[in-house]
Design a protein around this motif. Structure first.
Motif, PDB file in Angstrom:
ATOM      1  N   THR A 342       0.815  -1.222   0.000  1.00 19.92           N
ATOM      2  CA  THR A 342       0.000   0.000   0.000  1.00 19.92           C
ATOM      3  C   THR A 342       0.849   1.272   0.000  1.00 19.92           C
ATOM      4  O   THR A 342       0.462   2.271  -0.603  1.00 19.92           O
ATOM      5  N   GLY A 343       1.995   1.233   0.675  1.00 19.46           N
ATOM      6  CA  GLY A 343       2.852   2.421   0.757  1.00 19.46           C
ATOM      7  C   GLY A 343       3.382   2.791  -0.616  1.00 19.46           C
ATOM      8  O   GLY A 343       3.287   3.940  -1.056  1.00 19.46           O
ATOM      9  N   ALA A 345       2.195   2.027  -3.420  1.00 24.09           N
ATOM     10  CA  ALA A 345       1.085   2.424  -4.301  1.00 24.09           C
ATOM     11  C   ALA A 345       0.671   3.871  -4.059  1.00 24.09           C
ATOM     12  O   ALA A 345       0.446   4.625  -5.003  1.00 24.09           O
ATOM     13  N   GLN A 346       0.584   4.264  -2.799  1.00 23.73           N
ATOM     14  CA  GLN A 346       0.120   5.640  -2.533  1.00 23.73           C
ATOM     15  C   GLN A 346       1.159   6.674  -2.973  1.00 23.73           C
ATOM     16  O   GLN A 346       0.825   7.729  -3.499  1.00 23.73           O
ATOM     17  N   ALA A 349       0.816   7.148  -6.748  1.00 27.72           N
ATOM     18  CA  ALA A 349      -0.528   7.238  -7.348  1.00 27.72           C
ATOM     19  C   ALA A 349      -0.697   8.471  -8.236  1.00 27.72           C
ATOM     20  O   ALA A 349      -1.257   8.386  -9.330  1.00 27.72           O
ATOM     21  N   TRP A 400       1.722   3.627   4.839  1.00 27.99           N
ATOM     22  CA  TRP A 400       1.249   2.508   4.019  1.00 27.99           C
ATOM     23  C   TRP A 400      -0.284   2.500   4.103  1.00 27.99           C
ATOM     24  O   TRP A 400      -0.973   2.685   3.105  1.00 27.99           O
ATOM     25  N   ASP A 402      -2.221   4.677   5.117  1.00 19.62           N
ATOM     26  CA  ASP A 402      -2.819   5.951   4.701  1.00 19.62           C
ATOM     27  C   ASP A 402      -3.199   5.965   3.219  1.00 19.62           C
ATOM     28  O   ASP A 402      -3.887   6.886   2.767  1.00 19.62           O
ATOM     29  N   ALA A 403      -2.781   4.939   2.506  1.00 24.38           N
ATOM     30  CA  ALA A 403      -3.243   4.767   1.119  1.00 24.38           C
ATOM     31  C   ALA A 403      -4.771   4.808   1.074  1.00 24.38           C
ATOM     32  O   ALA A 403      -5.350   5.226   0.070  1.00 24.38           O
ATOM     33  N   ILE A 407      -5.134   7.489  -1.886  1.00 25.80           N
ATOM     34  CA  ILE A 407      -5.446   7.049  -3.263  1.00 25.80           C
ATOM     35  C   ILE A 407      -6.867   7.437  -3.686  1.00 25.80           C
ATOM     36  O   ILE A 407      -7.043   7.980  -4.782  1.00 25.80           O
ATOM     37  N   SER A 481      -4.115  12.522   6.522  1.00 25.24           N
ATOM     38  CA  SER A 481      -5.284  11.708   6.170  1.00 25.24           C
ATOM     39  C   SER A 481      -6.583  12.389   6.594  1.00 25.24           C
ATOM     40  O   SER A 481      -7.584  12.321   5.877  1.00 25.24           O
TER      41      SER A 481
END
Ligand code: BGC
Length: 740
Positions: A342-343, A345-346, A349, A400, A402-403, A407, A481
């Protein structure tokens, strides 16, 4: 999928060998339309009368199979004859093969479900579905695995295993949500190498994700054994240690006739392929080609500038995305990992959504994320999570997890789809609830198990975690966030009172705890509960504070100046890792230090983006100096050469150097800030993005001492221009020229 379709499986466990489910059927009348729907627990490839159905590969894609699995529907009208054979091959894939350091994560055995609906011109209709009347056969695929590769034996005797049996696999079938995974470029080899060890290696000149196709006519039973690697070592030998336990090997056994080999149910990340076994001494390079495989996203962004090294960096960013957007945004495509971290990815993004249209891609993956969200709001470190291996424990890490807020917001900003944002809103909100109740403080996130500023350079040569306090990072991301949740609420017209209040409290707790008296606190005297990391002064700490707007306005410039000073003191080099780097150049430019941001962009000494470019990178490296100056490797176990995270620098290049950034209140680039930051060393910059309104382009170049600007704004877009002189204009549809 019609109602006749039942989940079926082979009558015996064939482990990771491929099997084929076969059904003969007639189509005696004139067919108006025929459609085939298929899904599998595992991967499938469907054939009608020996012709491949559709162009999707690695279908049905990767979901949390025991919760939901996609099915794909294909128009097969043109494939039908009066008598037909439907054969669907099934392999282990993500569901049954090795993934996330274990096997059989989602099922012990593969299952299939399929249905064929034929509409005749006379208005009648026929339905065929998978059931226990289907026959099951072995195939030429003796073994397939995402990590380890595939074995195809064209001499294998095809055996009838009996009739299919019913599978009691429980899941929800959903129509395709994401993009299809398809084949893209066919990359020809650039050279054949004889290594010092005497091995024969093909260099494709570009790190790709996909597989090698081999066309050959050799003796029956002749063997071709291919191994894949990303790099050669300093002696020039084939290097595979960084693949960890992934074997990355394809074995082909020739039929004696003209054979075309490529895996059906596996892929690898590679630039080099070793011919570990090959039938002939002489090698015809035309027999090989690397086929690039990724989600079928439409390219939307383009960039060129006057500096060839930066152009190569951009090329590497694009290829990093191609290499890792394979149904799930993976960390890397080669070692025994390839997970939806997830990290990573965000961080990437925004860049991803400039380069390609990723709306459908992320719609699917965020759907998986919502399913994986724990009842307490926690978001796992990678998605799909492989529960069998990880048990009930869920690692929830700052930056991570926080994605879950970052996103959905980025996708809204890129495409402006309120319905989608509303769909993700509950997940965002639940994530904030988690933050609220975790740790000893309501408005800070103290303690916890984090990756922190992963792979940063300020904590000693061999450290994976950077030096920035994870408590500080966690509390900063908490604030960010909540800020994103608030933006979403505003966009959706929801009541913002509750989270406005929360945001104020989180920011003031942050200031009290980390920025007392307008200074970044640097002493380990703050943790009454004895937990975790004391705060300290790092580039990442300043970048987060500035970018997330956490300091008081009166302190902002001083903090930015200190950040610039720290970079200068460090020889114009950054020390940041996964969480600090994406914000660093923005924090500098937004506070009057674009010159320092450019210095970092042009830096060639480690750590820097151009270090890897100078060392031959064709994709983005996981570690700043994955290959050290002396040619040795940074590590064996965390050294991917195709890890897109640091490619997030492109959102600065596009947003600040080219100067096109979307605006919160008018997403999808309906309104943009247009504020190019020219730099003589770049010479010129020419960047564009295809939006739903048309192409937005910003182009600037130097001629003598003058910078010339050319902007193209499509109908429906309003650009708020600010030129370096401070001149401002509002631009609607048209092409504009400025010089200053
Ligand atoms: C992955 C990363 C990931 C990290 C968590 C690594 O093994 O490759 O990219 O985010 O673990 O820190």
């Amino acid at each position: 999928m019609n109602r006749r379709a039942k989940w079926i499986m082979a009558p015996i466990d064939t482990e990771q060998a491929g099997i084929a489910f076969v059904r003969a059927f007639g189509a005696k009348k004139t067919v108006k339309k025929a459609s085939l729907s298929v899904s599998a627990i595992g991967l499938y490839a469907a054939y009608i009368n020996n012709k491949r159905v559709g162009n999707a590969v690695l279908a049905p894609g990767w979901t949390i199979y025991n919760e939901r699995v996609q099915y794909q529907t294909y128009d097969v009208t043109a494939l039908l004859d009066t008598s037909n054979t439907l054969s669907i091959e099934v392999g282990a894939g993500w569901a049954v093969g090795n993934i996330a350091w274990g096997t059989k994560m989602f099922a012990d055995q593969t299952s299939l479900v399929a249905s064929l609906t034929i509409l005749y011109t006379d208005g009648t209709r026929e339905e065929i579905g998978t059931d226990t009347a289907w026959d099951v056969y072995t195939t030429s695929i003796l073994y397939s695995d995402i990590y380890h590769g595939e074995t195809v034996d064209k001499t294998a005797e095809i055996k009838h295993l009996g009739k299919a049996i019913r599978s009691n696999y429980k899941t929800k079938l959903v129509a395709q949500v994401g993009e299809f995974i398809t084949e893209h470029e066919r990359v020809a080899p650039v050279e054949i190498i004889r290594t010092p060890k005497g091995e024969t290696v093909i260099d494709f000149g570009q790190e790709v994700t996909g597989y090698v196709e081999v066309r050959i006519k050799a003796e029956r039973g002749a063997r071709i054994l291919l191994h894949h690697a990303e790099v050669l070592d300093k002696e020039g030998n084939f290097y595979t240690e960084n693949l960890r336990h992934a074997k990355c090997e394809d074995l082909y056994i020739c039929s004696g006739g003209e054979d075309v080999f490529k895996p059906s149910f596996s892929f690898q990340g590679f630039r080099y392929v070793r011919l570990s076994e090959f039938p002939t001494e002489a090698i015809d390079l035309d027999a090989f080609c690397a086929i690039v495989v990724h989600s079928d996203m439409k390219r939307t962004g383009y960039f060129r500038c006057g500096n060839e090294k930066i152009n190569q960096l951009y090329h590497n960013v694009i290829w990093g995305q191609k290499g890792n957007y394979l149904d799930t945004p993976t960390d890397c495509p080669q070692r025994d990992e390839r997970l939806g971290w997830t990290g990573d990815a965000q961080v990437f993004a925004r860049t991803a959504a400039i380069n390609f249209n990723v709306k459908k891609f992320f719609t699917k993956w965020l759907g998986e994320m919502a399913i994986e969200q724990r009842p307490n709001g926690g978001i796992p470190e990678f998605i799909p999570r492989c529960k069998k291996n990880r048990g009930e424990y869920v690692a929830v890490a700052t930056g991570w997890a926080d994605a879950a807020c970052i996103i959905p917001w980025e996708i809204y900003l890129a495409y402006g789809d309120k319905k989608l944002l509303a769909e993700h809103y509950p997940m965002m909100r639940k994530w904030i609830m988690y933050l609220h109740y975790t740790g000893p403080e309501e408005f800070l996130w103290l303690g916890g198990d984090h990756y922190g500023d992963w792979l940063a350079m300020d904590h000693g040569e061999d450290s994976y975690k950077g030096a920035t306090s994870t408590d500080l990072i966690a509390s900063a991301f908490y604030a960010n966030s909540v800020a994103l949740l608030l933006k979403a609420e505003k966009a959706l017209g929801y009541d913002t009172a509750k989270f406005e209040e929360r945001y104020r409290k989180v920011v003031s707790a942050f200031r009290e705890h980390y920025l007392p008296n307008g200074e970044l606190r640097q002493y380990p005297d703050l943790n009454p509960n004895g937990i975790s990391d004391p705060p300290n002064e790092t580039q990442t700490a300043y970048a987060l504070v500035l970018k997330f707007g956490l300091c008081e306005e009166k302190d902002r410039q001083r903090f930015a100046d200190r950040l610039a000073e720290m970079i200068r003191e460090n020889g114009m080099r950054m020390t940041t890792g996964f969480l600090g780097t994406p914000y660093l150049l923005h924090a500098l430019t937004e506070n009057g230090h674009t010159d320092v941001a450019y210095e970092l962009l042009f830096q060639e000494q480690n750590p820097s983006w151009l270090y890897s470019v100078n060392h031959g990178a064709t994709t983005i490296w996981e570690h700043w100096n994955g290959i050290k100056e002396d040619g040795s490797f940074w590590s064996k176990d965390m050294n991917s050469f195709n890890h897109y995270a640091y490619g997030a620098v492109y959102d600065w290049i596009f947003g600040k150097a080219v100067g096109i950034e979307p605006m919160d209140d008018a997403p999808a680039y309906r309104e943009i800030t247009l504020a190019p930051h020219p730099d003589r060393r770049l010479g010129f910059a020419d960047g564009s993005i295809d939006t739903q309104f048309g192409t937005i382009r910003s182009h600037w170049y130097y001629k003598d001492d003058v910078v010339y600007y050319e902007f193209t704004i499509p109908a429906g877009v309003t650009a708020h221009l600010t030129l370096p002189s401070g001149r401002t204009e509002t631009l609607g549809e048209g092409t504009y020229h400025f010089a200053e």
